[in-house]
Design an enzyme around this catalytic site. Structure first.
Site, PDB file in Angstrom:
ATOM      1  N   MET A 124      13.558  13.538  83.805  1.00 43.44           N
ATOM      2  CA  MET A 124      14.172  12.303  84.291  1.00 43.44           C
ATOM      3  C   MET A 124      15.106  12.637  85.459  1.00 43.44           C
ATOM      4  O   MET A 124      15.994  11.859  85.810  1.00 43.44           O
ATOM      5  CB  MET A 124      14.933  11.604  83.171  1.00 43.44           C
ATOM      6  CG  MET A 124      14.002  11.199  82.021  1.00 43.44           C
ATOM      7  SD  MET A 124      14.556   9.785  81.079  1.00 43.44           S
ATOM      8  CE  MET A 124      16.070  10.401  80.396  1.00 43.44           C
ATOM      9  N   TYR A 141      17.932  14.698  87.905  1.00 45.84           N
ATOM     10  CA  TYR A 141      19.262  15.280  87.811  1.00 45.84           C
ATOM     11  C   TYR A 141      19.117  16.686  87.217  1.00 45.84           C
ATOM     12  O   TYR A 141      19.703  17.017  86.182  1.00 45.84           O
ATOM     13  CB  TYR A 141      20.201  14.403  86.986  1.00 45.84           C
ATOM     14  CG  TYR A 141      21.613  14.504  87.519  1.00 45.84           C
ATOM     15  CD1 TYR A 141      21.950  13.910  88.726  1.00 45.84           C
ATOM     16  CD2 TYR A 141      22.582  15.241  86.875  1.00 45.84           C
ATOM     17  CE1 TYR A 141      23.221  14.047  89.265  1.00 45.84           C
ATOM     18  CE2 TYR A 141      23.856  15.386  87.406  1.00 45.84           C
ATOM     19  CZ  TYR A 141      24.163  14.782  88.601  1.00 45.84           C
ATOM     20  OH  TYR A 141      25.422  14.922  89.131  1.00 45.84           O
ATOM     21  N   HIS A 181      18.809  20.500  86.061  1.00 50.16           N
ATOM     22  CA  HIS A 181      19.744  21.584  85.768  1.00 50.16           C
ATOM     23  C   HIS A 181      18.946  22.829  85.401  1.00 50.16           C
ATOM     24  O   HIS A 181      17.703  22.803  85.409  1.00 50.16           O
ATOM     25  CB  HIS A 181      20.718  21.170  84.658  1.00 50.16           C
ATOM     26  CG  HIS A 181      20.040  20.660  83.423  1.00 50.16           C
ATOM     27  ND1 HIS A 181      19.270  21.455  82.614  1.00 50.16           N
ATOM     28  CD2 HIS A 181      19.985  19.408  82.885  1.00 50.16           C
ATOM     29  CE1 HIS A 181      18.795  20.735  81.618  1.00 50.16           C
ATOM     30  NE2 HIS A 181      19.208  19.488  81.755  1.00 50.16           N
ATOM     31  N   HIS A 198      15.831  22.581  83.127  1.00 54.00           N
ATOM     32  CA  HIS A 198      14.588  22.120  83.763  1.00 54.00           C
ATOM     33  C   HIS A 198      13.953  23.248  84.581  1.00 54.00           C
ATOM     34  O   HIS A 198      12.737  23.422  84.586  1.00 54.00           O
ATOM     35  CB  HIS A 198      14.875  20.969  84.732  1.00 54.00           C
ATOM     36  CG  HIS A 198      15.412  19.736  84.092  1.00 54.00           C
ATOM     37  ND1 HIS A 198      16.660  19.237  84.365  1.00 54.00           N
ATOM     38  CD2 HIS A 198      14.862  18.883  83.196  1.00 54.00           C
ATOM     39  CE1 HIS A 198      16.868  18.137  83.684  1.00 54.00           C
ATOM     40  NE2 HIS A 198      15.795  17.898  82.944  1.00 54.00           N
ATOM     41  N   GLY A 254      11.802  21.359  76.716  1.00 54.32           N
ATOM     42  CA  GLY A 254      12.938  22.184  76.322  1.00 54.32           C
ATOM     43  C   GLY A 254      13.253  22.026  74.841  1.00 54.32           C
ATOM     44  O   GLY A 254      13.146  20.936  74.275  1.00 54.32           O
ATOM     45  N   VAL A 269      18.881  26.378  77.426  1.00 54.59           N
ATOM     46  CA  VAL A 269      19.695  27.102  78.406  1.00 54.59           C
ATOM     47  C   VAL A 269      21.127  26.595  78.262  1.00 54.59           C
ATOM     48  O   VAL A 269      21.359  25.382  78.198  1.00 54.59           O
ATOM     49  CB  VAL A 269      19.178  26.872  79.849  1.00 54.59           C
ATOM     50  CG1 VAL A 269      20.054  27.601  80.858  1.00 54.59           C
ATOM     51  CG2 VAL A 269      17.728  27.338  79.965  1.00 54.59           C
ATOM     52  N   ARG A 288      23.407  14.702  80.905  1.00 56.01           N
ATOM     53  CA  ARG A 288      24.505  13.846  80.448  1.00 56.01           C
ATOM     54  C   ARG A 288      25.850  14.581  80.395  1.00 56.01           C
ATOM     55  O   ARG A 288      26.874  13.930  80.239  1.00 56.01           O
ATOM     56  CB  ARG A 288      24.188  13.240  79.082  1.00 56.01           C
ATOM     57  CG  ARG A 288      23.127  12.159  79.152  1.00 56.01           C
ATOM     58  CD  ARG A 288      23.009  11.387  77.857  1.00 56.01           C
ATOM     59  NE  ARG A 288      22.182  10.209  78.001  1.00 56.01           N
ATOM     60  CZ  ARG A 288      20.911  10.122  77.632  1.00 56.01           C
ATOM     61  NH1 ARG A 288      20.309  11.156  77.091  1.00 56.01           N
ATOM     62  NH2 ARG A 288      20.236   8.994  77.799  1.00 56.01           N
TER      63      ARG A 288
HETATM   64  O1  PAF Z   1      13.270  14.964  78.074  1.00 58.46           O
HETATM   65  C1  PAF Z   1      13.249  14.108  78.983  1.00 58.46           C
HETATM   66  O2  PAF Z   1      13.854  14.263  80.037  1.00 58.46           O
HETATM   67  C2  PAF Z   1      12.462  12.832  78.779  1.00 58.46           C
HETATM   68  O3  PAF Z   1      12.555  12.388  77.469  1.00 58.46           O
HETATM   69  C3  PAF Z   1      10.995  12.949  79.225  1.00 58.46           C
HETATM   70  C4  PAF Z   1      10.235  13.964  78.396  1.00 58.46           C
HETATM   71  C5  PAF Z   1      10.928  13.344  80.684  1.00 58.46           C
HETATM   72  C6  PAF Z   1      10.301  11.601  79.064  1.00 58.46           C
HETATM   73  O4  PAF Z   1      10.900  10.611  79.816  1.00 58.46           O
END
Ligand code: PAF
Length: 286
Positions: A35, A37, A39, A42, A152, A181, A192
């Site tokens: 989604m 932003y 870090h 990701h 993750g 991480v 968040r």
């Molecule tokens: O983990 C997330 O960031 C979200 O739940 C995902 C898997 C991208 C689905 O919107």
């Protein structure tokens, strides 16, 4: 040597055509849904995909369907420009950045729902959340057609639910779940975390400390889940800004309650620090 150019793709039709062609050429596609932003959590997924696959696709889509009416969809942090730079550095080849309208055109009626395991833990406090997640992830899998999807461990329940969806619906890909991480103090990376004030950031370390407490108790031979949870609660309650949503010890594969620690146990917790709801977890193999 120049780094390969990363492409930003906004059209579902275009990414679908692209990945279909790549697959025809025998390329292995790794997919990192996010989604945004971004870090370090990701990026660890993107880097692993880069190691294991020929092409890495990352999606950035703040999925309205997985937010409750009183949740933070509108104020969820977004920074596409920075994300593009970060993703490029991690070696992502394609960013899929669709609009809400493309993903959910008018008249959209279909949802994907995994039963039972979505009703506990975070699902209890966030009704409809996992239905939103599985719906968007199923759509993204259909659009991108990856060989491997990377997730993750921080969202432990999400990972279990996605694996189950893939199994139950015979989706032709493999799911890989990579370790949490953490920041230097132990706080699990999360988009968040940016909501936390300075003191709250300190207070938030209590989640990891509580997990460490649990790990120490198990190391010393404790197997009774209730006793471990009592000690974790005691520790967290010492922090004024902390309000426990849940602390549970469950089977790491099917999320069923574990009264005694054995096999692969998932210790999961959700705690509000001020207004910010944080989650964290630990898997113990006994
Ligand atoms: O983990 C997330 O960031 C979200 O739940 C995902 C898997 C991208 C689905 O919107």
């Amino acid at each position: 040597m120049h780094a390969k150019k990363m492409r930003l793709i906004r059209s579902i039709k275009e990414i679908r055509k692209l990945t279909a062609t790549l697959k025809q050429r025998g390329k292995r596609i790794g997919f990192v849904p996010t989604m945004g932003y971004l870090h370090a959590g990701h990026l660890s997924l993107a880097r692993r995909s880069k190691q294991e696959c020929d092409v890495t696709v990352m999606s950035i889509f703040v999925n309205p369907l997985q937010f409750g009416p009183k949740e933070d969809f509108k104020k969820y942090p977004r920074d596409l420009k920075k994300d593009l730079k970060t993703a490029k550095e991690a070696g992502v080849d394609y960013i899929l950045f669709p609009t809400d309208k493309q993903m959910y055109p008018q008249g959209y009626l279909t949802e994907v729902c995994v039963d039972k395991i979505t009703k506990t833990l975070c699902g209890a406090a966030r009704p409809g959340h996992f239905k939103g997640v599985t719906t968007v992830v199923a759509k993204l899998f259909n659009i991108v057609g990856p060989d491997i999807g990377y997730f993750g461990q921080k969202d432990a329940q999400q990972a279990v639910v996605i694996k189950r969806m893939v199994r139950d619906l015979n989706m032709p890909l493999k799911i890989k779940v990579l370790p949490i991480v953490r920041e230097s103090g132990g706080l699990a990376m999360s988009s968040r975390n940016r909501y936390l004030e300075r003191q709250e950031r300190q207070d938030a370390l209590i989640l990891y400390r509580a997990l460490q407490k649990a790990r120490d108790m198990v190391k010393r031979g404790e197997r009774n889940s209730r006793r471990i949870i009592v000690e974790m609660r005691k520790l967290i309650k010492k922090v004024d800004s902390a309000k426990i949503d849940y602390i549970r010890i469950v089977d790491a594969k099917d999320l069923s309650e574990k009264k005694k620690i054995s096999g692969r146990a998932l210790i999961a917790l959700a705690v509000f620090i001020g207004k910010v709801r944080l989650i964290d977890n630990l898997i113990l193999k006994v």
